[in-house]
Design an enzyme around this catalytic site. Structure first.
Site, PDB file in Angstrom:
ATOM      1  N   LYS A 158       3.138 -11.436 -19.077  1.00  0.00           N
ATOM      2  CA  LYS A 158       2.536 -10.225 -19.703  1.00  0.00           C
ATOM      3  C   LYS A 158       1.164 -10.523 -19.942  1.00  0.00           C
ATOM      4  CE  LYS A 158       5.370  -7.098 -19.333  1.00  0.00           C
ATOM      5  NZ  LYS A 158       5.849  -7.634 -18.065  1.00  0.00           N
ATOM      6  N   ARG A 176       1.163   1.761  -5.896  1.00  0.00           N
ATOM      7  CA  ARG A 176       1.414   0.468  -5.028  1.00  0.00           C
ATOM      8  C   ARG A 176       0.110  -0.273  -4.296  1.00  0.00           C
ATOM      9  NH1 ARG A 176       6.231   1.763  -2.451  1.00  0.00           N
ATOM     10  NH2 ARG A 176       5.740   0.271  -0.932  1.00  0.00           N
ATOM     11  N   HIS A 188       7.051 -33.656 -23.618  1.00  0.00           N
ATOM     12  CA  HIS A 188       7.093 -34.020 -22.199  1.00  0.00           C
ATOM     13  C   HIS A 188       5.731 -33.736 -21.511  1.00  0.00           C
ATOM     14  CE1 HIS A 188      11.085 -35.449 -22.698  1.00  0.00           C
ATOM     15  NE2 HIS A 188      11.343 -34.255 -23.161  1.00  0.00           N
ATOM     16  N   LYS A 232       2.392  -2.249  -8.223  1.00  0.00           N
ATOM     17  CA  LYS A 232       3.782  -2.144  -9.085  1.00  0.00           C
ATOM     18  C   LYS A 232       5.049  -2.454  -8.171  1.00  0.00           C
ATOM     19  CE  LYS A 232       6.543  -0.497 -12.329  1.00  0.00           C
ATOM     20  NZ  LYS A 232       6.427  -1.144 -13.285  1.00  0.00           N
ATOM     21  N   GLU A 264       8.484 -14.521 -20.054  1.00  0.00           N
ATOM     22  CA  GLU A 264       8.147 -13.002 -19.984  1.00  0.00           C
ATOM     23  C   GLU A 264       6.788 -12.688 -20.832  1.00  0.00           C
ATOM     24  OE1 GLU A 264       8.480 -10.683 -18.030  1.00  0.00           O
ATOM     25  OE2 GLU A 264       8.140  -8.814 -19.286  1.00  0.00           O
ATOM     26  N   CYS A 318       0.799  -1.154   0.109  1.00  0.00           N
ATOM     27  CA  CYS A 318       0.095  -0.057   0.056  1.00  0.00           C
ATOM     28  C   CYS A 318       0.983   1.307  -0.083  1.00  0.00           C
ATOM     29  CB  CYS A 318      -0.927   0.058   1.183  1.00  0.00           C
ATOM     30  SG  CYS A 318      -1.455  -1.599   1.577  1.00  0.00           S
ATOM     31  N   TRP A 358      -3.512  -2.198  -1.279  1.00  0.00           N
ATOM     32  CA  TRP A 358      -3.363  -3.332  -2.021  1.00  0.00           C
ATOM     33  C   TRP A 358      -3.799  -4.460  -0.940  1.00  0.00           C
ATOM     34  CZ3 TRP A 358      -0.651  -8.038  -1.755  1.00  0.00           C
ATOM     35  CH2 TRP A 358      -0.606  -8.593  -2.910  1.00  0.00           C
ATOM     36  N   ASN A 387       1.299  -0.067   5.778  1.00  0.00           N
ATOM     37  CA  ASN A 387       1.516  -0.848   4.717  1.00  0.00           C
ATOM     38  C   ASN A 387       2.240  -2.211   5.314  1.00  0.00           C
ATOM     39  OD1 ASN A 387       2.711  -1.693   2.316  1.00  0.00           O
ATOM     40  ND2 ASN A 387       4.232  -0.441   2.041  1.00  0.00           N
ATOM     41  N   GLY A 388       1.804  -3.358   4.835  1.00  0.00           N
ATOM     42  CA  GLY A 388       2.596  -4.369   5.225  1.00  0.00           C
ATOM     43  C   GLY A 388       1.738  -5.507   5.648  1.00  0.00           C
ATOM     44  N   GLU A 432      -1.015 -11.084 -16.803  1.00  0.00           N
ATOM     45  CA  GLU A 432      -1.177 -10.106 -15.948  1.00  0.00           C
ATOM     46  C   GLU A 432      -2.095  -8.816 -16.617  1.00  0.00           C
ATOM     47  OE1 GLU A 432       3.294  -7.778 -16.114  1.00  0.00           O
ATOM     48  OE2 GLU A 432       2.105  -7.728 -14.356  1.00  0.00           O
TER      49      GLU A 432
HETATM   50  O1  M6R Z   1      10.179  -4.080  -8.715  1.00  0.00           O
HETATM   51  P1  M6R Z   1      10.686  -5.220  -8.889  1.00  0.00           P
HETATM   52  O2  M6R Z   1      11.750  -5.453 -10.501  1.00  0.00           O
HETATM   53  O3  M6R Z   1      11.385  -6.179  -7.826  1.00  0.00           O
HETATM   54  O4  M6R Z   1       9.305  -6.246  -9.164  1.00  0.00           O
HETATM   55  C1  M6R Z   1       9.409  -7.458  -9.566  1.00  0.00           C
HETATM   56  C2  M6R Z   1       8.097  -7.945 -10.058  1.00  0.00           C
HETATM   57  O5  M6R Z   1       7.081  -7.776  -9.028  1.00  0.00           O
HETATM   58  C3  M6R Z   1       7.740  -7.392 -11.428  1.00  0.00           C
HETATM   59  O6  M6R Z   1       8.713  -7.351 -12.595  1.00  0.00           O
HETATM   60  C4  M6R Z   1       6.329  -7.803 -11.847  1.00  0.00           C
HETATM   61  O7  M6R Z   1       6.366  -9.184 -12.357  1.00  0.00           O
HETATM   62  C5  M6R Z   1       5.691  -7.091 -13.226  1.00  0.00           C
HETATM   63  N1  M6R Z   1       4.403  -6.598 -12.795  1.00  0.00           N
HETATM   64  C6  M6R Z   1       5.769  -7.894 -14.290  1.00  0.00           C
HETATM   65  O8  M6R Z   1       5.289  -7.079 -15.228  1.00  0.00           O
END
Ligand code: M6R
Length: 609
Positions: A486, A27, A505, A604, A482, A2, A74, A98-99, A489
């Site tokens: 993407k 956040r 496999h 984020k 990756e 948060c 969050w 936050n936490g 998410e």
């Molecule tokens: O800030 P960071 O690079 O440590 O974050 C790691 C992941 O949370 C971040 O890369 C996440 O997987 C992204 N949303 C992917 O697009």
């Protein structure tokens, strides 16, 4: 994950707190709230959903006070709802958190037995109850906080206020970031600098176990045991990052298009243009120490982890040093062996990811040097590391990482050269050749961005697939993962990234006419093998989207869709092939009507385990 803000000063607290929350919305964005002291009471306004919902509610509200706190959430404990939104108020106390309080079950039972009426499902409200109970014995906020601190197990950054102390805020942390902003006539507390930078450039970075008491325009920092601590005020030269979409419909696509510049900015400080060689000065190791490194650990989460996997490939191939790349959330729980002469590389855009930070601390405790690759300077990981490589990508607003991903790949390109040089594995001519390849990458990425139109037009068709398999071999395999991440998410569709050779496999069983297979198969030494894998998928009805280079008759025949990237070697190809998988996810998500900058359930910066 948060975002929290606290403010004391002469300006309208509503404006200051909402400006801060806007900067912190990355956040978390499932609910938000403020509590502002107004004529002797804390007036609390909370709203479910994005910050704009709270903003709307607040337009009708007037506040005359000078002290307030705010939060953008969050959800961890308790679903997103107004009832669970912060600030939590119990008796005289209001707080934002936050936490995660890990011993919340135990605290909840204890408080209920003690007669507390608990209104929300959150762990945070319990801290407000503890404080309110404590204030009855020690009516001042600071001693009350110090008294309850030993009861809190877990991660927290908290700002609390007491209606009876209209000039006081107390903030404390263990894990998530927290900073104090020192203004000439005002005091600020926030989760990060961007939240307050338009008001003050003087910042105190709080460390775990520290407690800060703000009284009027003065402040004191204490240890968790109440011992006064001297903390330096750091003058930052940041400006408010006025987040603008620059004419793009979303931050994410703007950031995708910023990648040529992001890569150029990341590599620029480390390339000697006169000699076309790599010079990395901030590694935290001199040339001799670098040459003595016998093992490298790369640890990160999510997309950053996938860049690490590419890095593993590059470093081992060029420098012949064994590399282990780990997911940070697993690293410390597998009791890793960190031999002497190891180097630990953490990768984190935010520099705040809780698991990555914990892994960094484990490495440091084992006496291993830590090299941080991050985007946010002076973030928690950056501050703890011995060496630093900065992405220099500029603020990444979209929750889905794009330009930070490319910037990291390019730094790993350069680091693998530096490491290979230190190990005597590269001739000058070879080094110069690799440097030229990476120097060429920004312009090549520009060319790849022309595929945007293709994905925009194709998205309506692509979104109808039941699922997506992304396949790649070698250095292309992490990019396949990756691509799948993407799509998951942003489009909320099922997608998996697989090593192409693993298909037979198990995953081949998934393939039918409704399954899209995105094949990353540029012309390199693995190309023929990749073609065989595509034949296998095609024979089972898979609909193939090939991302390759140049032309190949057989490949084009097998593929339902064929996209050609500029010619490049294995070393920089990940930088090019990641762009189409980003564009695919972006356009499919837009076509499905999703919020691409703030996808559901995500945030984020992940500052909890
Ligand atoms: O800030 P960071 O690079 O440590 O974050 C790691 C992941 O949370 C971040 O890369 C996440 O997987 C992204 N949303 C992917 O697009």
């Amino acid at each position: 994950m948060c975002g929290i803000v606290g403010y004391y000063g002469p300006k309208n607290p509503k404006e200051v707190i909402m400006t801060g929350l806007k900067a912190l919305e990355y956040r978390g964005y499932d609910s938000a709230g403020v509590a502002i002291l107004d004529k002797g009471v804390f007036k609390r306004v909370r709203a479910e959903g994005k910050l704009s919902n709270l903003s709307e509610k607040l337009t009708a509200e007037d506040f005359n006070g000078h002290l307030g706190i705010g939060h953008t959430r969050w959800a961890t404990h308790g679903k997103p709802s107004e009832r669970n939104a912060h600030p939590h108020t119990v008796g005289d106390v209001s707080l934002v958190h936050n936490g995660i309080i890990e011993n919340y079950m135990e605290l909840r039972e204890e408080l209920i037995k003690d007669g507390a009426v608990i209104e929300s499902d959150t762990d945070s409200e319990l801290v407000a109850h503890l404080l309110n109970r404590q204030l009855k014995k020690t009516p001042d906020l600071l001693p009350a906080v110090l008294a309850i601190l030993p009861r809190l197990v877990g991660a927290y950054a908290i700002v609390c206020v007491n209606v009876k102390q209209p000039e006081t805020m107390v903030a404390f942390k263990n894990g998530p970031p927290l900073i104090l902003g020192v203004g000439s006539d005002a005091m600020y507390i926030a989760s990060d600098v961007q939240a307050i930078v338009s008001y003050t450039k003087n910042v105190v970075y709080l460390e775990d176990g520290e407690v800060v008491e703000v009284k009027g325009t003065g402040y004191k920092v204490f240890s968790a045991k109440g011992k006064p601590t001297d903390k330096p005020v750091v003058e930052i030269n940041w400006t408010a990052d006025v987040a603008s979409k620059g004419g793009f419909p979303h931050f994410m696509v703007k950031e995708i298009f910023e990648q040529p510049r992001a890569v150029a900015q990341a590599i620029q400080p480390h390339i000697n243009l006169a000699s076309t060689t790599v010079e990395m000065f901030e590694l935290g190791l001199d040339q001799k120490a670098l040459s003595e490194i016998e093992r490298i650990f790369i640890v990160a989460c999510g997309s950053s982890y996938y860049t690490g996997l590419v890095g593993e490939y590059m470093i081992e191939r060029l420098a012949r040093v064994p590399v282990e790349c780990d997911i940070a959330s697993e690293f410390r729980y597998r009791h890793p062996v960190l031999p002497k002469n190891s180097l630990f590389i953490s990768i984190s855009q935010s520099g705040e990811t809780a698991d990555t930070l914990a892994a960094v601390r484990l490495a440091k405790a084992a006496g291993v040097k830590v090299l941080s690759i991050c985007n946010v300077r002076r973030s928690s990981i950056d501050r703890e590391a011995d060496g630093h490589l900065y992405m220099n990508a500029g603020t990444e607003v979209g929750v889905a990482s794009t330009k930070a991903f490319s910037a990291t790949l390019s730094l790993l390109n350069l680091f693998s050269i530096a490491m290979a040089k230190a190990k005597g594995k590269l001739t000058l001519a070879e080094e110069q050749d690799y440097v030229r390849q990476i120097q060429a990458a920004p312009a090549q990425i520009e060319t790849v961005l022309n595929l945007d139109k293709w994905f925009k037009e194709g998205a309506d068709q692509l979104k109808n697939f039941r699922g997506f398999l992304y396949l790649g071999r070698g250095v292309h395999y992490p990019i396949a993962m990756e691509g799948a991440l993407k799509l998951k998410e942003l489009a909320y569709m099922h997608a998996e990234g697989y090593a192409a050779g693993e298909m037979k496999h198990g995953p081949l069983a998934l393939i039918d006419d409704d399954m899209a297979v995105v094949m990353l198969a540029p012309h390199d030494e693995l190309f023929e093998k990749s073609i065989s894998n595509m034949e296998e998928a095609k024979a089972r009805g898979g609909q193939i989207l090939s991302i390759s280079t140049g032309h190949n008759k057989r490949l084009e025949e097998i593929s339902n869709f064929y996209l050609a990237l500029p010619e490049a070697g294995w070393f920089t190809m990940p930088l090019l092939e990641v762009v189409p998988v980003q564009l695919l996810a972006y356009h499919v998500a837009v076509s499905l009507g999703h919020d691409v900058d703030q996808p559901r359930n995500l945030a984020k910066s992940v500052t909890v385990e």
